[in-house]
Design an enzyme around this catalytic site. Structure first.
Site, PDB file in Angstrom:
ATOM      1  N   ASP A   1       7.481  32.265  10.367  1.00  0.00           N
ATOM      2  CA  ASP A   1       6.841  31.150  11.079  1.00  0.00           C
ATOM      3  C   ASP A   1       7.711  30.725  12.265  1.00  0.00           C
ATOM      4  OD1 ASP A   1       4.809  29.374  11.553  1.00  0.00           O
ATOM      5  OD2 ASP A   1       5.519  27.873  10.117  1.00  0.00           O
TER       6      ASP A   1
ATOM      7  N   ARG B   1      32.906  61.990   5.296  1.00  0.00           N
ATOM      8  CA  ARG B   1      32.919  60.925   6.289  1.00  0.00           C
ATOM      9  C   ARG B   1      31.911  61.242   7.384  1.00  0.00           C
ATOM     10  NH1 ARG B   1      37.210  57.687   5.042  1.00  0.00           N
ATOM     11  NH2 ARG B   1      36.812  56.470   6.911  1.00  0.00           N
TER      12      ARG B   1
HETATM   13  N1  ATP Z   1      16.817  18.772   9.790  1.00  0.00           N
HETATM   14  C1  ATP Z   1      15.957  18.109  10.560  1.00  0.00           C
HETATM   15  N2  ATP Z   1      16.396  17.196  11.463  1.00  0.00           N
HETATM   16  C2  ATP Z   1      15.513  16.542  12.246  1.00  0.00           C
HETATM   17  N3  ATP Z   1      14.192  16.711  12.212  1.00  0.00           N
HETATM   18  C3  ATP Z   1      13.684  17.591  11.345  1.00  0.00           C
HETATM   19  C4  ATP Z   1      14.545  18.323  10.468  1.00  0.00           C
HETATM   20  N4  ATP Z   1      13.755  19.149   9.726  1.00  0.00           N
HETATM   21  C5  ATP Z   1      12.491  18.921  10.115  1.00  0.00           C
HETATM   22  N5  ATP Z   1      12.433  17.997  11.092  1.00  0.00           N
HETATM   23  C6  ATP Z   1      11.232  17.521  11.781  1.00  0.00           C
HETATM   24  O1  ATP Z   1      10.152  17.514  10.888  1.00  0.00           O
HETATM   25  C7  ATP Z   1       9.135  18.410  11.336  1.00  0.00           C
HETATM   26  C8  ATP Z   1       8.474  19.029  10.151  1.00  0.00           C
HETATM   27  O2  ATP Z   1       9.402  19.763   9.387  1.00  0.00           O
HETATM   28  P1  ATP Z   1       9.014  21.174   8.844  1.00  0.00           P
HETATM   29  O3  ATP Z   1       8.619  22.048   9.967  1.00  0.00           O
HETATM   30  O4  ATP Z   1      10.110  21.671   7.986  1.00  0.00           O
HETATM   31  O5  ATP Z   1       7.746  20.762   7.962  1.00  0.00           O
HETATM   32  P2  ATP Z   1       6.478  21.569   7.498  1.00  0.00           P
HETATM   33  O6  ATP Z   1       5.640  20.638   6.747  1.00  0.00           O
HETATM   34  O7  ATP Z   1       6.921  22.809   6.809  1.00  0.00           O
HETATM   35  O8  ATP Z   1       5.817  21.936   8.886  1.00  0.00           O
HETATM   36  P3  ATP Z   1       4.739  23.035   9.282  1.00  0.00           P
HETATM   37  O9  ATP Z   1       3.452  22.343   9.405  1.00  0.00           O
HETATM   38  O10 ATP Z   1       5.233  23.556  10.604  1.00  0.00           O
HETATM   39  O11 ATP Z   1       4.793  24.085   8.229  1.00  0.00           O
HETATM   40  C9  ATP Z   1       9.843  19.381  12.259  1.00  0.00           C
HETATM   41  O12 ATP Z   1       8.985  19.971  13.186  1.00  0.00           O
HETATM   42  C10 ATP Z   1      10.875  18.468  12.913  1.00  0.00           C
HETATM   43  O13 ATP Z   1      10.334  17.760  13.996  1.00  0.00           O
HETATM   44 CA    CA Z   2       7.387  23.447  10.991  1.00  0.00          CA
HETATM   45 CA    CA Z   3       6.509  24.955   7.141  1.00  0.00          CA
END
Ligand code: ATP
Ligand code: CA
Ligand code: CA
Length: 604
Positions: free
Chosen positions: A278, A510
């Site tokens: 992804d 080798r």
């Molecule tokens: N470690 C972090 N520090 C700051 N912001 C974060 C962090 N991890 C995630 N985020 C914010 O939260 C959002 C969502 O996190 P993540 O992509 O892991 O969630 P998801 O539910 O798996 O999303 P997706 O719909 O893309 O699958 C990220 O796009 C980012 O903006």
């Molecule tokens: Ca994401």
């Molecule tokens: Ca995700």
């Protein structure tokens, strides 16, 4: 070495059908209006309206990067309300317009993971409290005391699977220190697959954490309502936001700085046997607001482990970034490299390479269309930059560069002192080489002698990572040491187990650099070059002098390991020169590619 050294010329550019890739609607530009927040149904409505507008000759008023699923923006507390100035400056700049890529994942996958529609998979309805669904075990064995350790703060982001908040340690030495917590409600886990995905996300984060360009994972917690993934807080926002705030385009040098970090972490994941699946600008975060801030890969929610010879088959990812072979349901780590190619294309020109209004239209473009390199700014960009992107966006995964190879590409390697990481590909190629007949080994050796100094850069780097002895050769022990050194603790055992047995012959002998060049050479990748024909001809000349010998058809068939069912005389007739009984040019090229009874049968 260095016999063939002509330069590749740019490939012809075929335009995508106009009804699929509408350039004027595919460019990152400043918004003219407040954020467009669209639910899926709204979007479908609007897409219909858009079509209608166009039918009557009106230009669509929509921002070019339309997002079929804006959940992220819909729920974000910080999203600016239309024509409101009450939001924080960061948010105002952060989301003044819809994202340039659908934040959503491919619909079928989401449906399956959330248990809504999959004909042959019983969707289990959510319980009334949204938590206890019949038969589903939602206990993960994670730590239980999240609430006593951390105090949740404001939301910093949201995705389809959960929301992310800033949080602070409540007590102890780390009291007050900030972290990020991805909260995934158990109520959303309505299928066994969805539960397994969360388990795997945590497992992969735990296994991979430690790389400079990967978000630091601290721990995972759970309570009856949620899973909490605690990690470092990245305060610099998503790569997507930076692309948007720059009006969509990066200078070549700035794009290189971003690419190096992305390639580094992805090469690392692949070496550990993990495919991210992804990769998109939303899933890379900057640690700080600084221009030169470090970039971190996040969101391993769709990631999976993949063994060296394994092909995955579930269609997973985000539409604009999905590789053609994913849509064909047979893919591995190369699919991530394709997504990086899409990101590179966007960084350099501000448009998406494959664009359409519907998901199926995007898929058609990914499968069939060649991205444009003719329109501005491409003519003014370096030929190396274009070559770089084209080699990432090769539709044939066998011909596509790997992440480590991309770091060895002249466009990147001449930019700064890039350290090329160990490439998973060399282990796969060496494995095939070790199993090959002596005739094929000789053919590969001849081909490797046609490589230019430039083309040998990558092999040299890889060979030195295997730490040859003073005499300049490697054996099984060197390979084991290199694997141990480069694998994370969690992956050491599995990687050693997956690669070493097939290289066992190197326990007793080798391999020098010359042989390594033959062993670690990808014929498919060379074939993708404009100068392939030249390479092959030169190699055949060398083979004529050094390796070609008279061979009878039956012997050739047994060298190739063809099964008795293959009608060898009919199949191999042209592979042997009638004048002297030696391998013909055709036979030589076929041999280079490696044959099996199966692909011979297919070619019949
Ligand atoms: N470690 C972090 N520090 C700051 N912001 C974060 C962090 N991890 C995630 N985020 C914010 O939260 C959002 C969502 O996190 P993540 O992509 O892991 O969630 P998801 O539910 O798996 O999303 P997706 O719909 O893309 O699958 C990220 O796009 C980012 O903006
Ligand atoms: Ca994401
Ligand atoms: Ca995700």
């Amino acid at each position: 070495m260095g016999i063939c050294n002509s330069k590749p010329s740019p490939k012809p550019n075929l335009f995508a059908p106009k009804d699929e890739l509408i350039e004027e609607n595919n460019t990152i530009k400043q918004p003219s209006s407040s954020p467009i927040i669209q639910k899926k149904e709204q979007l479908e409505e609007e897409t219909k309206k858009k079509k209608k507008d166009e039918e009557v000759g009106k230009r669509s008023p929509f921002f070019p990067f339309y997002s079929p699923s804006p959940a992220h923006y819909l729920f974000s507390k910080k999203s600016p309300a239309p024509s409101s100035n009450s939001t924080t400056p960061r948010r105002f700049f952060k989301r003044p317009f819809p994202p340039p890529s659908p934040a959503k994942h491919i619909r079928a996958v989401l449906a399956r993971r959330h248990g809504s529609v999959k004909p042959n998979e019983a969707a289990i309805p959510e319980g009334s409290d949204g938590e206890h669904v019949a038969g589903l075990d939602k206990s993960f064995g994670f730590l239980k005391n999240f609430g006593s350790k951390y105090e949740l703060g404001e939301e910093v982001g949201r995705g389809h699977f959960g929301y992310t908040c800033a949080a602070k340690f409540k007590k102890g030495d780390l009291k007050g220190q900030q972290v990020a917590v991805k909260v995934i409600p158990k109520a959303k886990m309505t299928t066994a697959i969805a539960i397994e995905d969360v388990r795997r996300e945590v497992k992969i984060l735990r296994a991979l954490t430690g790389h400079d360009n990967l978000v630091q994972f601290y721990d995972a917690y759970e309570d009856p309502e949620n899973v909490y993934i605690v990690m470092e807080l990245c305060e610099g926002g998503e790569l997507l936001d930076r692309i948007l705030s720059r009006g969509g385009k990066y200078s070549e040098d700035d794009a290189k700085a971003v690419m190096i970090q992305i390639l580094n972490v992805v090469a690392f994941c692949h070496l550990q046997g993990v495919v991210h699946r992804d990769l998109k600008p939303e899933n890379f975060l900057f640690t700080s607001k600084d221009e030169n801030s470090q970039l971190k890969a996040i969101d391993f929610g769709l990631s999976d482990f993949v063994k060296p010879d394994e092909r995955l088959n579930d269609i997973v990812g985000s539409a604009y970034y999905v590789a053609p072979e994913v849509l064909h349901r047979s893919y591995s780590t190369e699919a991530d490299v394709w997504s990086i190619g899409v990101i590179a294309y966007i960084l350099l020109c501000g448009s998406r390479p494959f664009w359409a209004r519907t998901e199926s239209g995007i898929f058609r473009a990914v499968l069939k269309a060649d991205p444009s390199f003719d329109e501005p700014p491409w003519p003014s960009l370096s030929s190396e930059g274009k070559d770089f992107v084209k080699r990432l966006l090769n539709k044939d995964p066998r011909k596509r560069m790997t992440a480590a190879q991309a770091l060895s590409h002249p466009w990147i390697r001449n930019y700064s002192d890039v350290k090329v990481p160990l490439d998973i590909l060399i282990f796969k190629l060496m494995k095939t080489y070790m199993r090959s007949s002596s005739l094929r080994k000789a053919a590969l050796r001849a081909l490797s002698k046609t490589l230019t100094v430039d083309e040998l850069f990558y092999s040299k780097e890889q060979f030195s990572l295997l730490e040859p002895n003073k005499g300049g050769s490697i054996n099984l022990e060197n390979i084991r040491t290199a694997l141990m050194k480069n694998a994370t603790d969690a992956m050491k055992e599995s990687r050693i187990h997956e690669f070493l047995p097939s290289l066992n012959a190197l326990q007793y002998r080798r391999m020098d650099f010359e042989e390594f060049c033959a062993a670690a050479l990808s014929v498919h990748q060379l074939e993708a070059l404009e100068r392939w024909e030249q390479h092959a001809r030169c190699a055949y000349e060398i083979f004529e002098k050094e390796g070609n010998r008279a061979i009878i058809i039956e012997e050739l068939a047994s060298e190739l390991g063809l099964s008795p069912s293959v009608p060898v005389h009919a199949v191999l007739h042209d592979w042997i020169r009638h004048t002297d009984g030696k391998l013909s040019f055709l036979g030589f090229v076929k041999l280079l590619h490696g044959v099996s009874s199966r692909n011979i049968a297919k070619a019949q």
